[in-house]
Design a protein around this motif. Structure first.
Motif, PDB file in Angstrom:
ATOM      1  N   THR A  13      60.497  45.889  52.380  1.00  0.00           N
ATOM      2  CA  THR A  13      60.539  47.269  51.903  1.00  0.00           C
ATOM      3  C   THR A  13      60.642  48.222  53.088  1.00  0.00           C
ATOM      4  OG1 THR A  13      59.164  46.639  50.011  1.00  0.00           O
ATOM      5  CG2 THR A  13      59.272  48.986  50.536  1.00  0.00           C
ATOM      6  N   THR A  15      59.889  51.353  54.561  1.00  0.00           N
ATOM      7  CA  THR A  15      58.896  52.392  54.305  1.00  0.00           C
ATOM      8  C   THR A  15      59.469  53.790  54.515  1.00  0.00           C
ATOM      9  OG1 THR A  15      57.247  50.828  55.069  1.00  0.00           O
ATOM     10  CG2 THR A  15      56.531  53.073  54.802  1.00  0.00           C
ATOM     11  N   LEU A  18      61.261  54.827  51.454  1.00  0.00           N
ATOM     12  CA  LEU A  18      60.286  55.103  50.392  1.00  0.00           C
ATOM     13  C   LEU A  18      59.627  56.468  50.607  1.00  0.00           C
ATOM     14  CD1 LEU A  18      59.767  53.165  48.070  1.00  0.00           C
ATOM     15  CD2 LEU A  18      57.792  52.284  49.311  1.00  0.00           C
ATOM     16  N   GLU A  52      57.017  47.135  46.200  1.00  0.00           N
ATOM     17  CA  GLU A  52      57.624  48.457  46.316  1.00  0.00           C
ATOM     18  C   GLU A  52      57.052  49.462  45.312  1.00  0.00           C
ATOM     19  OE1 GLU A  52      62.050  50.406  46.401  1.00  0.00           O
ATOM     20  OE2 GLU A  52      61.799  48.347  47.129  1.00  0.00           O
ATOM     21  N   ARG A  56      54.958  52.640  46.559  1.00  0.00           N
ATOM     22  CA  ARG A  56      55.482  53.975  46.219  1.00  0.00           C
ATOM     23  C   ARG A  56      54.351  54.809  45.582  1.00  0.00           C
ATOM     24  NH1 ARG A  56      60.572  55.942  45.098  1.00  0.00           N
ATOM     25  NH2 ARG A  56      61.414  53.829  45.187  1.00  0.00           N
TER      26      ARG A  56
END
Length: 166
Positions: A13, A15, A18, A52, A56
């Protein structure tokens, strides 16, 4: 989560991506209060093995709180940096801040910082407990530093994917 039955779907993921998405989703709310989010995404490695959706939600919760607990013109700074084995995400605001006593309890389930007779910030006292649970389930830590009337800074330290493999 109470029964320890949290099944994380860990995937690589980014970041930074995000953080940018969560910041964008709060832009309208911040505009209405003449506020802004400043992103200082300086980590050279920003990919984590993370769920994720849950991660989030962690970011959304921290940024939403920074907005909610800053009555006028929020200035929220989100920064990232690396250590050898971790990604550190720092979220600072210029909000109402909290006492040392409140800081000791802020991550407990159902705890809400007493605000006297003000009821303009709604909630159940579950958000920061969720943040702590999810961050720790990923092998990370979360902490807070705050001063009443001057704002709060939350720091999330997450192990890098490479550190988990080593």
């Amino acid at each position: 989560m109470d029964r320890g039955e949290l099944n994380l779907k860990l995937v690589p993921t980014n970041t930074h991506t995000l953080i940018e998405a969560v910041a964008d989703s709060l832009a309208l709310q911040l505009e209405q209060k003449q506020g802004r989010i400043e992103l200082r995404l300086e980590a050279h490695t920003s990919v984590l093995q993370a769920d994720e959706a849950h991660f989030r939600n962690v970011l959304m919760n921290l940024l939403d709180n920074a907005n909610k607990y800053t009555p006028e013109a929020p200035h929220i700074i989100v920064s990232t940096r690396n250590t050898v084995q971790a990604l550190i995400i720092t979220i600072s605001d210029n909000g109402i801040g909290m006492s040392r006593e409140a800081q000791k309890q802020i991550f407990e389930k159902f705890y809400r910082v007493p605000t006297g007779n003000r009821h303009d910030v709604k909630g159940f006292g579950l958000g920061l407990n969720y943040v702590k649970t999810i961050v720790e389930a990923h092998g990370g830590t979360v902490s807070v530093k705050s001063e009443q009337g001057k704002g709060s800074t939350f720091e999330v330290t997450m192990p890098l994917a490479s550190a988990l493999i080593a």
